[in-house]
Design an enzyme around this catalytic site. Structure first.
Site, short mmCIF file in Angstrom:
data_model
loop_
_atom_site.label_atom_id
_atom_site.label_comp_id
_atom_site.label_asym_id
_atom_site.label_seq_id
_atom_site.Cartn_x
_atom_site.Cartn_y
_atom_site.Cartn_z
N LYS A 124 1.16 -33.55 18.37
CA LYS A 124 2.24 -33.61 18.43
C LYS A 124 3.66 -33.01 17.85
O LYS A 124 5.06 -32.91 18.51
CB LYS A 124 3.08 -34.68 17.13
CG LYS A 124 1.24 -35.75 16.29
CD LYS A 124 1.96 -36.59 15.36
CE LYS A 124 1.48 -35.95 14.16
NZ LYS A 124 0.00 -35.36 14.13
N ARG A 133 -1.71 -21.57 8.67
CA ARG A 133 -0.59 -23.06 7.90
C ARG A 133 -1.53 -22.77 6.65
O ARG A 133 -2.73 -22.54 6.32
CB ARG A 133 0.11 -23.87 8.37
CG ARG A 133 1.55 -24.60 9.45
CD ARG A 133 1.07 -25.60 9.72
NE ARG A 133 0.67 -26.38 8.94
CZ ARG A 133 1.04 -27.41 9.64
NH1 ARG A 133 1.55 -27.83 10.92
NH2 ARG A 133 0.61 -29.16 8.83
N ARG A 151 4.35 -42.70 8.53
CA ARG A 151 2.77 -41.70 8.42
C ARG A 151 2.71 -43.00 7.87
O ARG A 151 1.04 -43.42 6.62
CB ARG A 151 2.68 -40.77 7.75
CG ARG A 151 2.28 -39.75 8.15
CD ARG A 151 2.49 -38.43 7.38
NE ARG A 151 1.72 -37.50 7.82
CZ ARG A 151 1.50 -36.05 8.24
NH1 ARG A 151 2.88 -36.00 9.19
NH2 ARG A 151 0.94 -35.40 8.57
N ARG A 198 -5.04 -23.01 14.71
CA ARG A 198 -3.87 -22.48 14.98
C ARG A 198 -3.25 -21.73 14.14
O ARG A 198 -3.92 -21.61 13.32
CB ARG A 198 -3.34 -24.22 14.64
CG ARG A 198 -2.00 -23.66 14.10
CD ARG A 198 -1.36 -25.66 14.46
NE ARG A 198 -1.91 -25.88 13.26
CZ ARG A 198 -1.30 -27.36 12.57
NH1 ARG A 198 -0.26 -27.62 13.67
NH2 ARG A 198 -1.70 -27.31 11.20
N ARG A 239 -6.56 -34.27 4.65
CA ARG A 239 -5.57 -34.62 5.94
C ARG A 239 -5.76 -36.14 6.70
O ARG A 239 -5.37 -36.82 6.99
CB ARG A 239 -4.64 -33.73 6.39
CG ARG A 239 -3.77 -32.70 5.82
CD ARG A 239 -3.41 -31.31 6.47
NE ARG A 239 -2.92 -30.92 7.69
CZ ARG A 239 -2.80 -30.52 8.33
NH1 ARG A 239 -3.63 -29.55 8.46
NH2 ARG A 239 -2.50 -30.78 9.47
P1 AP5 Z 1 0.14 -29.29 16.93
O1 AP5 Z 1 1.08 -29.65 17.86
O2 AP5 Z 1 0.27 -28.23 15.91
O3 AP5 Z 1 -0.76 -30.73 16.40
P2 AP5 Z 1 0.17 -31.13 15.10
O4 AP5 Z 1 -0.21 -32.66 15.86
O5 AP5 Z 1 1.77 -31.35 15.34
O6 AP5 Z 1 -0.14 -31.56 13.80
P3 AP5 Z 1 0.14 -31.00 12.45
O7 AP5 Z 1 -1.41 -30.30 11.45
O8 AP5 Z 1 1.28 -30.01 12.67
O9 AP5 Z 1 0.57 -32.30 12.35
P4 AP5 Z 1 -0.23 -33.12 10.96
O10 AP5 Z 1 0.82 -34.07 10.76
O11 AP5 Z 1 -1.01 -32.93 10.11
O12 AP5 Z 1 1.09 -31.72 10.19
P5 AP5 Z 1 2.90 -32.12 9.55
O13 AP5 Z 1 3.77 -30.83 9.65
O14 AP5 Z 1 3.51 -33.14 9.48
O15 AP5 Z 1 -0.63 -28.43 17.48
C1 AP5 Z 1 -2.40 -28.29 17.02
C2 AP5 Z 1 -3.00 -27.32 17.49
O16 AP5 Z 1 -3.89 -27.38 18.43
C3 AP5 Z 1 -2.45 -25.75 18.03
O17 AP5 Z 1 -2.74 -24.64 17.79
C4 AP5 Z 1 -1.73 -26.02 19.48
O18 AP5 Z 1 -1.65 -24.61 19.84
C5 AP5 Z 1 -2.90 -26.78 19.96
N1 AP5 Z 1 -2.65 -27.63 21.13
C6 AP5 Z 1 -1.56 -28.82 20.85
N2 AP5 Z 1 -2.13 -29.88 22.28
C7 AP5 Z 1 -3.20 -29.27 22.39
C8 AP5 Z 1 -3.90 -29.79 23.42
N3 AP5 Z 1 -3.52 -30.76 24.29
N4 AP5 Z 1 -5.35 -29.09 23.74
C9 AP5 Z 1 -5.50 -28.25 23.61
N5 AP5 Z 1 -4.64 -27.99 22.22
C10 AP5 Z 1 -4.05 -28.16 21.64
O19 AP5 Z 1 2.22 -32.51 8.16
C11 AP5 Z 1 1.96 -31.33 6.85
C12 AP5 Z 1 1.99 -32.10 5.33
O20 AP5 Z 1 3.41 -32.18 5.02
C13 AP5 Z 1 1.38 -33.07 5.30
O21 AP5 Z 1 0.28 -33.11 4.98
C14 AP5 Z 1 1.71 -34.32 4.28
O22 AP5 Z 1 1.41 -33.32 2.84
C15 AP5 Z 1 2.87 -33.75 4.42
N6 AP5 Z 1 4.07 -34.61 5.36
C16 AP5 Z 1 4.89 -34.17 7.00
N7 AP5 Z 1 5.16 -35.48 6.90
C17 AP5 Z 1 5.04 -36.71 5.62
C18 AP5 Z 1 5.30 -38.11 5.75
N8 AP5 Z 1 6.09 -38.23 7.03
N9 AP5 Z 1 5.15 -38.98 4.78
C19 AP5 Z 1 4.23 -38.28 4.09
N10 AP5 Z 1 4.05 -36.65 3.91
C20 AP5 Z 1 4.26 -36.44 4.76
#
Ligand code: AP5
Length: 207
Positions: free
Chosen positions: A15, A154, A87, A121, A165
């Site tokens: 994402k 991270r 979410r 990552r 997660r």
């Molecule tokens: P990346 O682009 O980083 O993936 P992502 O989907 O953004 O993953 P996140 O881990 O950031 O998502 P998340 O939803 O768990 O975390 P968030 O920060 O929102 O890509 C991942 C890896 O793959 C990278 O190394 C990249 O280089 C690689 N890659 C990308 N595309 C690729 C491809 N096509 N092929 C191969 N490799 C690829 O949330 C963190 C925490 O915050 C949550 O656990 C929660 O506690 C809190 N939080 C955040 N939002 C909310 C909400 N709305 N409600 C409640 N709690 C929340």
């Protein structure tokens, strides 16, 4: 494309990777709730203090905190790209009240691939660039290509937290796929493809 866009998908689906490029090229305000929360934690704010305990465990931060945080940031905006929000069904219903979305892109990815990707990552804390030791490699010395600072893992990319997660995603967030499909807003893209292919498919789906 006009109106607000949601990127939905499990942790590690790509994402953030996709959102950075789409928002630059299509003129969206990129709103990653995860990035906003990590900034609040780093600054030691009251919201950051409350959020940290949930984030460290891989649990979701409570809906009312998230909805208030998002609402204050999107007031008056015409084109927001929501990354990692909504979410839960409560967040999706809350969003409908203040910023109804035009399209939802669902990036689908299997659990094993989520674990593989997140374990490898690396991120740049200075500019937010994303890397992957397997698929999007940084320089040999693991420094950011753009700003040269040392890349880090991270806190929530530890194996036991990644697994938690993903389970939380399946329980709380996967129902949003049907929620948005029933509204005729959903397009699904296979996120296991290489980043460029994922990007091109999303662009075609949005055009
Ligand atoms: P990346 O682009 O980083 O993936 P992502 O989907 O953004 O993953 P996140 O881990 O950031 O998502 P998340 O939803 O768990 O975390 P968030 O920060 O929102 O890509 C991942 C890896 O793959 C990278 O190394 C990249 O280089 C690689 N890659 C990308 N595309 C690729 C491809 N096509 N092929 C191969 N490799 C690829 O949330 C963190 C925490 O915050 C949550 O656990 C929660 O506690 C809190 N939080 C955040 N939002 C909310 C909400 N709305 N409600 C409640 N709690 C929340």
């Amino acid at each position: 494309m006009s109106g607000h866009l949601v990127l939905l998908g499990p942790p590690g689906a790509g994402k953030g990777t996709l959102a950075k490029r789409l928002s630059q090229e299509l003129g969206f305000l990129h709103l990653s709730t995860g990035d906003v929360l990590r900034a609040e934690v780093a600054q030691g704010t009251e919201l950051g203090r409350q959020a940290k305990e949930y984030m460290d465990r891989g649990e979701l931060v409570p809906d009312e905190l998230i909805l208030a945080m998002v609402r204050s940031r999107v007031a008056g905006e015409k084109k927001v790209l929501f990354d990692g929000f909504p979410r839960t069904l409560a967040q999706a219903r809350g969003l409908e009240e203040f910023a109804p979305v035009s399209r939802v892109v669902f990036l689908s990815l299997a659990r094993e691939e989520v674990i593989r990707r997140l374990s490898s990552r690396r991120v740049c804390l200075q500019c937010g660039a994303l890397y992957n030791l397997l698929t999007q490699r940084p320089r040999e010395d693991e420094r950011c290509d753009h700003c040269g600072v040392k890349l880090v893992q991270r806190d929530d990319d530890k194996p036991e937290v990644i697994a938690r997660r993903y389970d939380v995603y399946e329980r709380e967030s996967a129902p949003l796929v049907d929620f948005y499909r029933a509204r005729g807003l959903l397009v699904e893209v296979d996120a296991s493809l290489p980043p460029e292919e994922v990007y091109q498919r999303v662009r075609r789906a949005l055009s």
